[in-house]
Design an enzyme around this catalytic site. Structure first.
Site, short mmCIF file in Angstrom:
data_model
loop_
_atom_site.label_atom_id
_atom_site.label_comp_id
_atom_site.label_asym_id
_atom_site.label_seq_id
_atom_site.Cartn_x
_atom_site.Cartn_y
_atom_site.Cartn_z
CE LYS A 22 -1.62 1.81 3.89
NZ LYS A 22 -1.78 3.25 4.18
CG ASN A 23 2.69 2.59 3.57
OD1 ASN A 23 1.54 3.05 3.54
ND2 ASN A 23 3.24 2.16 4.69
CB CYS A 125 -3.92 7.25 11.13
SG CYS A 125 -4.30 5.87 10.06
NE ARG A 130 1.17 10.06 10.16
CZ ARG A 130 0.72 8.96 9.57
NH1 ARG A 130 1.56 8.10 9.06
NH2 ARG A 130 -0.57 8.71 9.49
CG ASP A 315 3.22 1.29 9.46
OD1 ASP A 315 2.76 2.09 10.30
OD2 ASP A 315 3.30 1.55 8.25
NE ARG A 407 -6.69 4.95 5.69
CZ ARG A 407 -5.71 5.31 6.51
NH1 ARG A 407 -5.84 5.16 7.81
NH2 ARG A 407 -4.58 5.80 6.04
#
Length: 432
Positions: A22-23, A125, A130, A315, A407
């Site tokens: 995903k990232n 999130c 961030r 993560d 997600r």
């Protein structure tokens, strides 16, 4: 709102195919804005965040064609063609950007390609602040004029961006990605020092090189980018998801099962496999990926500290905590990346976990058996950690607010059920 119901206590056995990261995908998709030609991405995961990024790119004028899909959701993956022949709109609106922080990654490419961008300050999130100030300061060094107006980043440049020596005061994955993309079309050389080394950053760099960019130092903390006049299209496959891999590795370990992870890239997750081996889990390479087994093995408590890559990933902290809650002895988990990333702890304690939080550290004392309970997910990784805990718990667990899960994890119930998990999605609950 959907919920997930799990009856725990069954050791998982079988094989799970790992999808695209995903990232990485969320970073690769905005790279299409750097060229008028087609960027074709294969192994693209089917996730809510990917759809959000596609919607954002579409309103910038990107045309998209889904020209392939895999039957098993695996590492051949679906294929998406992205063509930004014309940038029709340079505004990334609040309604889309607020859903996902990665949306800010359109800023660098838009500035580099058309010289202007208006991007909403990002959301995402609730795991801590961030800030994007490091992105903005670096772009200013490259000649951009930047203002904050009504919750939007308004950026412009006369002519082309200029190469610069960028020294990030702290490691920033998004900042490295944004500046690297911007630098590919800048005038002259850009040097990024203290660059993020995550595999997803390297994946973007390799994709940009395939598009004609000149980048040296890929995978290191110093990146040198020689700007070029234009980039061209490319065919590129998204790297397998190391966090999905780690999560399913924990599923095998926490249920004391035996799972082969097909398409996994063990070389991208040394920090995680090292911890699993230290805890007593069997980890071995297979021709198709890697095998994780804990059947009949004692799982021991281990201490970890989250760090930027190649350290232990933030993560994976929540998932490992679930495993440590079932281990022999105590473990200490220290979070150095985000300040609010222990929000899963109260929910795990509802399941009988013994966890005490002291500032940025959590002490976990293993218990013989967790118990099923009704719990609520607070963010993406907390969602999977509660499902992992539920797989090992005695009785029934209901996980609420699983929209977070969608997600970042594709078909999680199907993949776990195929290995023997008693898990199902309950549609349309009113639970909040």
């Amino acid at each position: 709102m959907d919920r997930i119901r799990i009856i725990g206590g069954t050791p998982l056995r079988g094989a799970i195919t790992i999808g695209g990261a995903k990232n990485a995908a969320l970073t690769l998709m905005p790279a299409c804005l750097l060229t008028e030609e087609t960027l074709s991405l294969s192994n693209l995961p089917h996730l809510v965040d990917i759809t959000t990024m596609a919607n954002l790119l579409a309103q910038h004028g990107v045309e998209m064609l889904l020209n392939g899909a895999s039957a098993d959701g695996g590492h051949t993956g679906r294929v998406l063609d992205l063509t930004a022949a014309t940038i029709s709109n340079t505004t990334a609106p609040y309604d889309l950007v607020r859903k996902m922080r990665a949306s800010v990654l359109v800023l660098g490419p838009l500035l580099a390609r058309v010289g202007q961008a208006r991007v909403s300050l990002p959301g995402g999130c609730a795991i801590g602040t961030r800030p994007v100030d490091l992105h903005l300061k670096a772009l200013e060094q490259m000649g951009a004029k930047i203002a904050l107006e009504g919750g939007y980043i308004v950026a412009s440049v006369n002519g082309r961006l200029k190469g610069a020596d960028i020294v990030f005061p702290q490691v920033t994955v998004g900042g490295t990605e944004n500046i690297m993309m911007a630098a590919t079309l800048a005038e002259g050389e850009t040097v990024i020092s203290n660059a993020a080394r995550e595999p997803e950053v390297a994946d973007l760099a390799h994709c940009l090189v395939a598009m004609g960019a000149k980048i040296d130092g890929i995978g290191t903390s110093i990146l040198r980018i020689q700007g070029v006049d234009r980039l061209h299209g490319a065919n590129y496959s998204v790297v397998p998801d190391r966090i999905e891999t780690g999560s399913y590795a924990i599923a095998a370990a926490i249920t004391r099962g035996d799972i082969e992870l097909i398409g996994a890239r063990p070389d991208l997750m040394d920090a995680v496999t090292k911890v699993l081996i230290e805890a007593g889990v069997l980890v071995e390479l297979t021709p198709r990926g890697m095998r994780i087994a804990a059947e009949g093995r004692e799982i021991r408590g281990v201490d970890i500290m989250t760090e930027p890559y190649p350290g232990f990933p933030t993560d994976m902290q929540a998932q490992l905590m679930a495993l440590m809650a079932t281990a022999s002895g105590a473990s200490m988990m220290t979070e150095t990346i985000f300040e609010n990333r222990f929000m899963h702890v109260p929910e795990m304690t509802r399941m009988g976990a013994r966890i005490n939080v002291h500032g940025a550290s959590a002490i976990v004392r293993g218990v013989p058996r967790l118990s099923g309970a009704e719990v609520m997910a607070t963010d993406l990784r907390a969602s999977i950690s509660l499902i992992l805990a539920a797989l090992a718990a005695e009785g029934e667990t209901i996980v609420n607010r699983v929209y977070h899960l969608d997600r970042g994890y594709e078909r999680v119930e199907e993949k776990l059920a195929a290995c023997g998990a008693r898990i199902e999605r309950l549609k349309g609950s009113a639970a909040e």
